[in-house]
Structure formats: structure tokens, C-alpha cells
Design a protein around this motif. Structure first.
Motif, PDB file in Angstrom:
ATOM      1  N   HIS A   1     -33.396  40.489  25.212  1.00 52.30           N
ATOM      2  CA  HIS A   1     -32.537  40.120  24.088  1.00 52.30           C
ATOM      3  C   HIS A   1     -31.219  39.540  24.594  1.00 52.30           C
ATOM      4  CE1 HIS A   1     -30.948  40.195  20.039  1.00 52.30           C
ATOM      5  NE2 HIS A   1     -29.867  40.789  20.500  1.00 52.30           N
ATOM      6  N   ALA A   2     -30.666  40.118  25.644  1.00 49.78           N
ATOM      7  CA  ALA A   2     -29.419  39.610  26.210  1.00 49.78           C
ATOM      8  C   ALA A   2     -29.619  38.211  26.786  1.00 49.78           C
ATOM      9  CB  ALA A   2     -28.904  40.569  27.284  1.00 49.78           C
ATOM     10  N   LEU A   3     -30.743  37.997  27.469  1.00 42.98           N
ATOM     11  CA  LEU A   3     -31.013  36.671  28.025  1.00 42.98           C
ATOM     12  C   LEU A   3     -31.247  35.647  26.927  1.00 42.98           C
ATOM     13  CD1 LEU A   3     -33.383  37.540  30.991  1.00 42.98           C
ATOM     14  CD2 LEU A   3     -31.003  36.816  31.129  1.00 42.98           C
ATOM     15  N   TRP A   4     -31.936  36.065  25.874  1.00 41.09           N
ATOM     16  CA  TRP A   4     -32.264  35.172  24.763  1.00 41.09           C
ATOM     17  C   TRP A   4     -30.997  34.673  24.076  1.00 41.09           C
ATOM     18  CZ3 TRP A   4     -36.975  33.253  23.609  1.00 41.09           C
ATOM     19  CH2 TRP A   4     -37.152  32.628  22.387  1.00 41.09           C
ATOM     20  N   ASN A   5     -29.951  35.517  24.023  1.00 39.12           N
ATOM     21  CA  ASN A   5     -28.718  35.146  23.330  1.00 39.12           C
ATOM     22  C   ASN A   5     -27.721  34.419  24.210  1.00 39.12           C
ATOM     23  OD1 ASN A   5     -29.455  36.073  20.822  1.00 39.12           O
ATOM     24  ND2 ASN A   5     -28.786  38.143  21.251  1.00 39.12           N
ATOM     25  N   MET A   6     -27.996  34.268  25.508  1.00 39.11           N
ATOM     26  CA  MET A   6     -27.118  33.472  26.366  1.00 39.11           C
ATOM     27  C   MET A   6     -27.292  32.001  26.014  1.00 39.11           C
ATOM     28  SD  MET A   6     -27.600  35.336  30.035  1.00 39.11           S
ATOM     29  CE  MET A   6     -26.494  34.226  30.873  1.00 39.11           C
ATOM     30  N   ARG A   7     -26.210  31.233  26.090  1.00 36.48           N
ATOM     31  CA  ARG A   7     -26.271  29.840  25.639  1.00 36.48           C
ATOM     32  C   ARG A   7     -27.244  29.004  26.478  1.00 36.48           C
ATOM     33  NH1 ARG A   7     -23.879  26.562  22.236  1.00 36.48           N
ATOM     34  NH2 ARG A   7     -23.463  24.420  22.790  1.00 36.48           N
ATOM     35  N   LEU A   8     -27.079  28.960  27.763  1.00 41.25           N
ATOM     36  CA  LEU A   8     -27.912  28.094  28.594  1.00 41.25           C
ATOM     37  C   LEU A   8     -29.323  28.655  28.765  1.00 41.25           C
ATOM     38  CD1 LEU A   8     -28.093  25.574  30.339  1.00 41.25           C
ATOM     39  CD2 LEU A   8     -27.286  26.939  32.253  1.00 41.25           C
ATOM     40  N   LEU A   9     -29.416  29.909  29.128  1.00 43.14           N
ATOM     41  CA  LEU A   9     -30.723  30.503  29.387  1.00 43.14           C
ATOM     42  C   LEU A   9     -31.520  30.700  28.100  1.00 43.14           C
ATOM     43  CD1 LEU A   9     -32.195  31.266  31.887  1.00 43.14           C
ATOM     44  CD2 LEU A   9     -31.307  33.558  31.706  1.00 43.14           C
ATOM     45  N   GLY A  10     -30.834  31.049  27.029  1.00 47.39           N
ATOM     46  CA  GLY A  10     -31.516  31.218  25.746  1.00 47.39           C
ATOM     47  C   GLY A  10     -32.103  29.915  25.236  1.00 47.39           C
ATOM     48  N   THR A  11     -31.349  28.821  25.421  1.00 44.71           N
ATOM     49  CA  THR A  11     -31.858  27.507  25.020  1.00 44.71           C
ATOM     50  C   THR A  11     -33.088  27.143  25.832  1.00 44.71           C
ATOM     51  OG1 THR A  11     -29.626  26.819  24.425  1.00 44.71           O
ATOM     52  CG2 THR A  11     -31.241  25.087  24.761  1.00 44.71           C
ATOM     53  N   TYR A  12     -33.045  27.427  27.130  1.00 40.49           N
ATOM     54  CA  TYR A  12     -34.187  27.150  27.996  1.00 40.49           C
ATOM     55  C   TYR A  12     -35.402  27.976  27.573  1.00 40.49           C
ATOM     56  CZ  TYR A  12     -37.127  27.155  32.141  1.00 40.49           C
ATOM     57  OH  TYR A  12     -38.184  27.063  32.995  1.00 40.49           O
ATOM     58  N   LEU A  13     -35.188  29.254  27.288  1.00 43.40           N
ATOM     59  CA  LEU A  13     -36.307  30.113  26.878  1.00 43.40           C
ATOM     60  C   LEU A  13     -36.903  29.651  25.553  1.00 43.40           C
ATOM     61  CD1 LEU A  13     -34.970  33.644  27.837  1.00 43.40           C
ATOM     62  CD2 LEU A  13     -36.805  32.373  28.946  1.00 43.40           C
ATOM     63  N   ARG A  14     -36.055  29.281  24.604  1.00 46.49           N
ATOM     64  CA  ARG A  14     -36.558  28.791  23.313  1.00 46.49           C
ATOM     65  C   ARG A  14     -37.355  27.504  23.493  1.00 46.49           C
ATOM     66  NH1 ARG A  14     -31.202  30.077  21.941  1.00 46.49           N
ATOM     67  NH2 ARG A  14     -31.091  32.083  20.911  1.00 46.49           N
ATOM     68  N   PHE A  15     -36.871  26.627  24.377  1.00 47.67           N
ATOM     69  CA  PHE A  15     -37.580  25.383  24.655  1.00 47.67           C
ATOM     70  C   PHE A  15     -38.950  25.662  25.256  1.00 47.67           C
ATOM     71  CE2 PHE A  15     -38.472  21.887  27.662  1.00 47.67           C
ATOM     72  CZ  PHE A  15     -38.591  20.859  26.752  1.00 47.67           C
ATOM     73  N   ARG A  16     -39.028  26.604  26.187  1.00 43.93           N
ATOM     74  CA  ARG A  16     -40.308  26.946  26.814  1.00 43.93           C
ATOM     75  C   ARG A  16     -41.279  27.543  25.792  1.00 43.93           C
ATOM     76  NH1 ARG A  16     -41.462  24.984  31.805  1.00 43.93           N
ATOM     77  NH2 ARG A  16     -42.939  26.670  31.886  1.00 43.93           N
ATOM     78  N   VAL A  17     -40.777  28.404  24.921  1.00 38.41           N
ATOM     79  CA  VAL A  17     -41.625  28.997  23.886  1.00 38.41           C
ATOM     80  C   VAL A  17     -42.141  27.906  22.947  1.00 38.41           C
ATOM     81  CG1 VAL A  17     -41.600  30.515  21.861  1.00 38.41           C
ATOM     82  CG2 VAL A  17     -40.607  31.292  24.010  1.00 38.41           C
ATOM     83  N   ALA A  18     -41.269  26.959  22.591  1.00 36.72           N
ATOM     84  CA  ALA A  18     -41.682  25.864  21.714  1.00 36.72           C
ATOM     85  C   ALA A  18     -42.757  25.002  22.381  1.00 36.72           C
ATOM     86  CB  ALA A  18     -40.481  25.010  21.336  1.00 36.72           C
ATOM     87  N   LEU A  19     -42.616  24.754  23.680  1.00 32.46           N
ATOM     88  CA  LEU A  19     -43.624  23.968  24.394  1.00 32.46           C
ATOM     89  C   LEU A  19     -44.966  24.691  24.443  1.00 32.46           C
ATOM     90  CD1 LEU A  19     -41.803  22.299  27.413  1.00 32.46           C
ATOM     91  CD2 LEU A  19     -42.726  21.227  25.381  1.00 32.46           C
ATOM     92  N   VAL A  20     -44.932  25.988  24.669  1.00 28.35           N
ATOM     93  CA  VAL A  20     -46.177  26.755  24.706  1.00 28.35           C
ATOM     94  C   VAL A  20     -46.853  26.727  23.332  1.00 28.35           C
ATOM     95  CG1 VAL A  20     -47.116  29.089  24.923  1.00 28.35           C
ATOM     96  CG2 VAL A  20     -45.526  28.230  26.626  1.00 28.35           C
ATOM     97  N   LEU A  21     -46.085  26.928  22.279  1.00 26.47           N
ATOM     98  CA  LEU A  21     -46.662  26.898  20.937  1.00 26.47           C
ATOM     99  C   LEU A  21     -47.202  25.512  20.591  1.00 26.47           C
ATOM    100  CD1 LEU A  21     -44.126  29.073  18.931  1.00 26.47           C
ATOM    101  CD2 LEU A  21     -46.430  29.683  19.676  1.00 26.47           C
ATOM    102  N   ALA A  22     -46.486  24.468  20.992  1.00 20.07           N
ATOM    103  CA  ALA A  22     -46.970  23.107  20.737  1.00 20.07           C
ATOM    104  C   ALA A  22     -48.255  22.832  21.515  1.00 20.07           C
ATOM    105  CB  ALA A  22     -45.895  22.094  21.109  1.00 20.07           C
ATOM    106  N   GLY A  23     -48.330  23.322  22.733  1.00 17.82           N
ATOM    107  CA  GLY A  23     -49.541  23.135  23.531  1.00 17.82           C
ATOM    108  C   GLY A  23     -50.740  23.841  22.934  1.00 17.82           C
ATOM    109  N   VAL A  24     -50.530  25.066  22.492  1.00 12.05           N
ATOM    110  CA  VAL A  24     -51.614  25.823  21.867  1.00 12.05           C
ATOM    111  C   VAL A  24     -52.074  25.125  20.587  1.00 12.05           C
ATOM    112  CG1 VAL A  24     -52.164  28.001  20.701  1.00 12.05           C
ATOM    113  CG2 VAL A  24     -50.982  28.025  22.891  1.00 12.05           C
ATOM    114  N   LEU A  25     -51.126  24.662  19.794  1.00 15.27           N
ATOM    115  CA  LEU A  25     -51.475  23.957  18.562  1.00 15.27           C
ATOM    116  C   LEU A  25     -52.230  22.661  18.864  1.00 15.27           C
ATOM    117  CD1 LEU A  25     -51.290  23.805  15.501  1.00 15.27           C
ATOM    118  CD2 LEU A  25     -49.119  22.636  15.776  1.00 15.27           C
ATOM    119  N   ALA A  26     -51.828  21.951  19.909  1.00 20.23           N
ATOM    120  CA  ALA A  26     -52.515  20.711  20.280  1.00 20.23           C
ATOM    121  C   ALA A  26     -53.943  20.987  20.746  1.00 20.23           C
ATOM    122  CB  ALA A  26     -51.729  19.990  21.375  1.00 20.23           C
ATOM    123  N   ILE A  27     -54.136  22.053  21.509  1.00 25.20           N
ATOM    124  CA  ILE A  27     -55.486  22.389  21.968  1.00 25.20           C
ATOM    125  C   ILE A  27     -56.375  22.776  20.790  1.00 25.20           C
ATOM    126  CG2 ILE A  27     -56.804  24.097  23.279  1.00 25.20           C
ATOM    127  CD1 ILE A  27     -54.497  24.075  25.316  1.00 25.20           C
TER     128      ILE A  27
END
Length: 68
Positions: A6-32
Motif C-alpha cells: 500500500h505504501a509503494l502503491w501510493n508513492m508518486r513515481l513507483l505507484g504510477t509504474y505499478l499502476r501502468f504494469r497492472v494496466a498492461l497485464v490486464l490489457a494483455g489478458v483481455l487481448a488474449i
């Protein structure tokens, strides 16, 4: 305490990176899933089924955002 994730998720730089990675994984699963569905059903029926899945996922995401 909410924990280190939760602390990492709310950090500005690292949280943005984590959200981006989660979005890419979800987009990949949806594409498959969409590719398998469109190839499996084929034609117009596959496109309609793919549209239905995407619409349901977007409605679920909207519901989560609204209730949060």
C-alpha cells in the motif's frame, strides 16, 4: 497498518509504474481472451461476443470507480 504494498502503491513515481504494469497485464489478458474468442467463434458473432466482454469489463470498472 496497511502494509508495504500500500505504501509503494501510493508513492508518486513507483505507484504510477505499478499502476501502468497492472494496466498492461490486464490489457494483455483481455487481448488474449478477445483473440481466442474472435478466432474460436469467427465472423460477426466473434466480434459481437468480444464487444460484449469489453462492455461488461468497462461497466464493472465503472461500478468499482463509482463505489470507491
Amino acid at each position: 497498518m496497511r502494509g508495504p504494498l500500500h505504501a509503494l502503491w501510493n508513492m508518486r513515481l513507483l505507484g504510477t509504474y505499478l499502476r501502468f504494469r497492472v494496466a498492461l497485464v490486464l490489457a494483455g489478458v483481455l487481448a488474449i481472451i478477445g483473440g481466442v474468442l474472435a478466432l474460436g467463434i469467427g465472423g460477426l458473432g466473434g466480434l459481437v461476443a468480444l464487444f460484449g466482454i469489453v462492455a461488461l469489463l468497462l461497466l464493472a470498472l465503472g461500478f468499482i470507480v463509482i463505489t470507491r
